[in-house]
Structures are given as structure tokens and as C-alpha cells.
Motif scaffolding. Sequence first.
Motif, PDB file in Angstrom:
ATOM      1  N   LEU A 101       0.837  -1.211   0.000  1.00  0.00           N
ATOM      2  CA  LEU A 101       0.000   0.000   0.000  1.00  0.00           C
ATOM      3  C   LEU A 101       0.873   1.264   0.000  1.00  0.00           C
ATOM      4  CD1 LEU A 101      -2.906   0.457   2.566  1.00  0.00           C
ATOM      5  CD2 LEU A 101      -1.191   2.208   2.306  1.00  0.00           C
ATOM      6  N   ILE A 102       1.856   1.309   0.877  1.00  0.00           N
ATOM      7  CA  ILE A 102       2.637   2.551   0.990  1.00  0.00           C
ATOM      8  C   ILE A 102       3.562   2.712  -0.222  1.00  0.00           C
ATOM      9  CG2 ILE A 102       4.496   1.626   2.485  1.00  0.00           C
ATOM     10  CD1 ILE A 102       4.327   4.403   3.976  1.00  0.00           C
ATOM     11  N   ARG A 103       4.025   1.587  -0.787  1.00  0.00           N
ATOM     12  CA  ARG A 103       4.866   1.707  -1.979  1.00  0.00           C
ATOM     13  C   ARG A 103       4.053   2.257  -3.153  1.00  0.00           C
ATOM     14  NH1 ARG A 103       6.340   0.003  -6.453  1.00  0.00           N
ATOM     15  NH2 ARG A 103       4.671  -1.542  -6.517  1.00  0.00           N
ATOM     16  N   GLU A 104       2.821   1.796  -3.273  1.00  0.00           N
ATOM     17  CA  GLU A 104       1.960   2.301  -4.352  1.00  0.00           C
ATOM     18  C   GLU A 104       1.637   3.779  -4.137  1.00  0.00           C
ATOM     19  OE1 GLU A 104      -1.204  -0.542  -4.025  1.00  0.00           O
ATOM     20  OE2 GLU A 104      -0.392  -1.796  -5.639  1.00  0.00           O
ATOM     21  N   GLU A 105       1.327   4.140  -2.906  1.00  0.00           N
ATOM     22  CA  GLU A 105       1.073   5.567  -2.620  1.00  0.00           C
ATOM     23  C   GLU A 105       2.295   6.410  -2.952  1.00  0.00           C
ATOM     24  OE1 GLU A 105      -1.902   5.234   1.282  1.00  0.00           O
ATOM     25  OE2 GLU A 105       0.202   5.751   1.552  1.00  0.00           O
ATOM     26  N   PHE A 106       3.459   5.857  -2.658  1.00  0.00           N
ATOM     27  CA  PHE A 106       4.716   6.566  -2.923  1.00  0.00           C
ATOM     28  C   PHE A 106       4.887   6.800  -4.423  1.00  0.00           C
ATOM     29  CE2 PHE A 106       9.505   6.172  -3.309  1.00  0.00           C
ATOM     30  CZ  PHE A 106       9.807   7.384  -2.714  1.00  0.00           C
ATOM     31  N   ALA A 107       4.564   5.759  -5.220  1.00  0.00           N
ATOM     32  CA  ALA A 107       4.678   5.907  -6.679  1.00  0.00           C
ATOM     33  C   ALA A 107       3.742   7.004  -7.188  1.00  0.00           C
ATOM     34  CB  ALA A 107       4.357   4.574  -7.369  1.00  0.00           C
ATOM     35  N   VAL A 108       2.529   7.044  -6.633  1.00  0.00           N
ATOM     36  CA  VAL A 108       1.561   8.062  -7.061  1.00  0.00           C
ATOM     37  C   VAL A 108       2.044   9.455  -6.644  1.00  0.00           C
ATOM     38  CG1 VAL A 108      -0.783   8.920  -6.666  1.00  0.00           C
ATOM     39  CG2 VAL A 108      -0.397   6.493  -7.115  1.00  0.00           C
ATOM     40  N   ALA A 109       2.516   9.569  -5.406  1.00  0.00           N
ATOM     41  CA  ALA A 109       2.993  10.879  -4.928  1.00  0.00           C
ATOM     42  C   ALA A 109       4.198  11.345  -5.747  1.00  0.00           C
ATOM     43  CB  ALA A 109       3.344  10.792  -3.444  1.00  0.00           C
ATOM     44  N   MET A 110       5.062  10.400  -6.147  1.00  0.00           N
ATOM     45  CA  MET A 110       6.198  10.773  -7.011  1.00  0.00           C
ATOM     46  C   MET A 110       5.677  11.317  -8.344  1.00  0.00           C
ATOM     47  SD  MET A 110       8.947   7.648  -6.462  1.00  0.00           S
ATOM     48  CE  MET A 110      10.075   8.210  -7.737  1.00  0.00           C
ATOM     49  N   ALA A 111       4.718  10.582  -8.944  1.00  0.00           N
ATOM     50  CA  ALA A 111       4.216  10.989 -10.259  1.00  0.00           C
ATOM     51  C   ALA A 111       3.523  12.356 -10.197  1.00  0.00           C
ATOM     52  CB  ALA A 111       3.259   9.924 -10.796  1.00  0.00           C
ATOM     53  N   GLN A 112       2.905  12.668  -9.050  1.00  0.00           N
ATOM     54  CA  GLN A 112       2.256  13.978  -8.894  1.00  0.00           C
ATOM     55  C   GLN A 112       3.266  15.094  -8.659  1.00  0.00           C
ATOM     56  OE1 GLN A 112      -0.866  14.924  -9.093  1.00  0.00           O
ATOM     57  NE2 GLN A 112      -2.075  13.056  -8.963  1.00  0.00           N
ATOM     58  N   SER A 113       4.487  14.707  -8.292  1.00  0.00           N
ATOM     59  CA  SER A 113       5.483  15.718  -7.921  1.00  0.00           C
ATOM     60  C   SER A 113       6.514  15.949  -9.013  1.00  0.00           C
ATOM     61  CB  SER A 113       6.227  15.270  -6.649  1.00  0.00           C
ATOM     62  OG  SER A 113       5.335  14.781  -5.700  1.00  0.00           O
ATOM     63  N   GLY A 114       6.412  15.209 -10.114  1.00  0.00           N
ATOM     64  CA  GLY A 114       7.413  15.342 -11.166  1.00  0.00           C
ATOM     65  C   GLY A 114       8.718  14.648 -10.810  1.00  0.00           C
TER      66      GLY A 114
END
Length: 406
Positions: free
Chosen positions: A370-383
Motif C-alpha cells: 500500500l505505501i509503496r503504491e502511494e509513494f509511486a503516485v505521490a512521485m508521479a504527482q510531484s514530477g
Amino acid sequence: MAKSAWGPGSRSGQAARMTYAAPTYEFLEARARKRVPKFAFDFVQGGTGADYGLDVNRRGLDAVEIVPRYGDLRRADTSAEIFGRRYAAPIGIAPTGMDALIWPGASMALARAARSGNLPYITGTLANSTLEEVASVAAGNTWLQLYGFPRDGHKVTFDLIARAKAAGVTAIVATLDAPVRAKRPRDLHNRLVVPFRPTPRTVYEVATSPAWVGALLRHGSPKFANIERYVEGRPSLDQVAGFVQKELVGSFSWEEIARMRRAWDGALIVKGVLHPDDAEAAVQAGVDGILVSNHGGRQSEAAPSPADMLPLIRDRIDGRAHLLFDSGVRSGLDAVRALALGAEAVFCGRAFLYALAALGDSGGEHFAELIREEFAVAMAQSGAWNVTDIPNVTYRHRSPFGVSGV
Ligand SMILES: Cc1cc2nc3c(=O)[nH]c(=O)nc-3n(C[C@H](O)[C@H](O)[C@H](O)COP(=O)(O)O)c2cc1C
């Protein structure tokens, strides 16, 4: 949406059910509260004093705003190299002593989560399983947290280090921030003291927690597995707890850290640093890493959020040691926040324990994913497409110690 984002449809069977039951940390915490005895939940959730530190940690991370960037649809790569080894994400499991209180068998369940999720797991001196047992399951993922046993020139401490070396542990994490036992009012109120004697209330709490009792029957009562061998005979839990209470010191002098440096050629990390001068002293003592932490708000009620101190420590250390972070990390976005401020990896304490309490033996695997997936999404939102891009994201950090970022 980037391909790394999750959707319940992308998961099967048990994984999908867990995602529906507990899509975030907050759901895990709420579900854990209902499934375990109150004294066990309180032990994990509580801080020192009036729990003020828990709010401080949350506010410290919430004060980091990240400006989204778009126009590039690559998939984010969450993997990160930490002390020469590549992990699935720069997110690990923090050490928690007496972890089996909230979920019997917790240490081995966390070892399995670390192995399957390929994350670092800092197993505790006071963990429920021995470091050898943990390392046998999670070879290469296991780090050892150390408390000190000063008697006889730190005989027990250095024996633990020798055992870590023999077991293939890759990093030692020496805790500094528990030089005295902090007052934990909830534990006192619940009479969670040595020797532990059940009261009618604790018996009632156990009797009304069938999932927890099931885990207790499967895995046995909590123990201090690493320490048992240092207490003569076949000691009871009370006797080992008594030994720990008498002999253990939760901090080290800089000389002791320097001595540890000479005895250990793997990664050496100090945990619980908040002051830039202490970070400097740690570098002088020869450490490789500094875990910026306030022990999850469990030690000093007046301690600032590590998120507030991290930029000051980053500026002072200027790349001379690797900076790690914990205290209050609940999501992949929090991990991006801490990495934007200068950490190379973050660790979660309560989150993984709540995951076990909420979902059972495989809850740790669920939270790791769960946290790894959230991390991937947060990275993609941050450039940020690689973890090494995160220090360059555009952020604003309004901390009581000043504003940094844009
Ligand atoms: C139940 C519990 C037990 C802990 N035991 C230890 C320990 O034995 N040694 C240690 O260095 N830190 C210990 N910690 C602190 C964690 O390693 C970590 O710093 C903290 O949990 C991070 O905050 P978080 O819970 O908000 O993620 C403990 C934390 C909890 C919640």
C-alpha cells in the motif's frame, strides 16, 4: 493515471479484500483499535505525557506542501539504493520493542513483509524473535536496532553486534534517544508494568478480542527473544523483563559509538537525533547514517517534529552521512515529503503494527504494498520519476524554524 497507480481491480482475492478493508493508515488504525485488547493498542498508539508529540509529528509533515508537475507520463521507479543495497522503495520498518503485544508473532510477520516487499526491516533489541530468526527469513533486509547493556564493558551489547555479523545483518542502528525511561501514562493506567499481573479489566479486554487470542494461541506469549540467553537458567518473561529493566540503557556516549564503529564494518546508524550539533558529533564518531527521529513522540514531550529539524541537519551535515527519517510517517506522500527535505529513506513504526493488528499475520505485506503504491503516485504527482529526483521537487516548508523550499 501512471501505470504504477493501484485500483482495486488490479488486485486479486485477499489483496483486494485487504485494500477495501483498509485503504490507508487511518483505516488500519481504526480497525486495529477494534481487534486487540485496549492495553495493547494503547501501548502502541500512546506517546509520552499527554501525547502532544503525536500532533507535533503530524503537523511537521503536513507543513510540507509539494507543487505538482505535469507533462511527462513516464512511470515512476520507486526503487532506491540504501547502504549499497537496492530496495523496492526507500521505506522501511522501524524497530518496535514488545511488538508482539499488539500482535503475537509480530517480528516474524514483519520479517516476511520485509522480504516479500523488499524493504529494510530494523528488528529491535527487544523484538519478539531473535535477530537470527528474523535474518533467516529476511536475509539482506535485516538491520538490527541496538540498546546498550553497559555492565562488564558492554559485554552483551558487543555480543549482539557479533551475533548480527554472524547472521548477515547489514546495518546496526544504535538508539540514542531513550537515555531514561519516559513516562507513558496510558501504560501506567492500564497497569502494563513489570511484573505484569492481569486485572479484571485486562482479562475482559483479552476475552473480547478473539482474533488477538487466536494469534496468541498460534504464536505464543510475547517475549524478549534476543535477551533470554543472557539471563541464567530458563528464565520466565518476568525475569527477562526484570533483567532488561535493570541492565538496559537506551542511549550511548559518543565514545561508545566510536567503539562500535571499530567493531562493526557494516553500516552504522544512530537513531533519535534532532539537534544539528548531535548530528555533527555522530559524524565525528564515524557513523554512516543518522536517523532523524523523535521516537514517534514517545520520549520527550517537548521534542520538535523531526520534519522541522531535518533541513537544519541536512545543511549542517552536507552529505557527510546518509540521513534517514521517522516519526509520523503514514503514507507514501509523507515519504516524498521527508525525502524532499533531505532524507534518503523513511521508516514506519506504528503503521506496520496497526496493519498486523487490523488484518492479521499478512497485514505487514499489505501495508508494504500500500505505501509503496502511494509513494509511486505521490512521485508521479510531484514530477519525480526516480527516487533521486525527489530532492529537486518544488516544495514549500513552513516550519517554526524558518521557511525553506520555494
Ligand atoms: C510500540 C513501539 C515500540 C517501540 N520500540 C522501540 C525500540 O525498542 N527501540 C527504538 O529505537 N525505537 C522504538 N520505537 C520507536 C520507533 O522505532 C520509531 O521511531 C517510531 O515508531 C516512529 O514513529 P511512528 O510510529 O509514528 O512511525 C518504538 C515505537 C513504538 C510505537
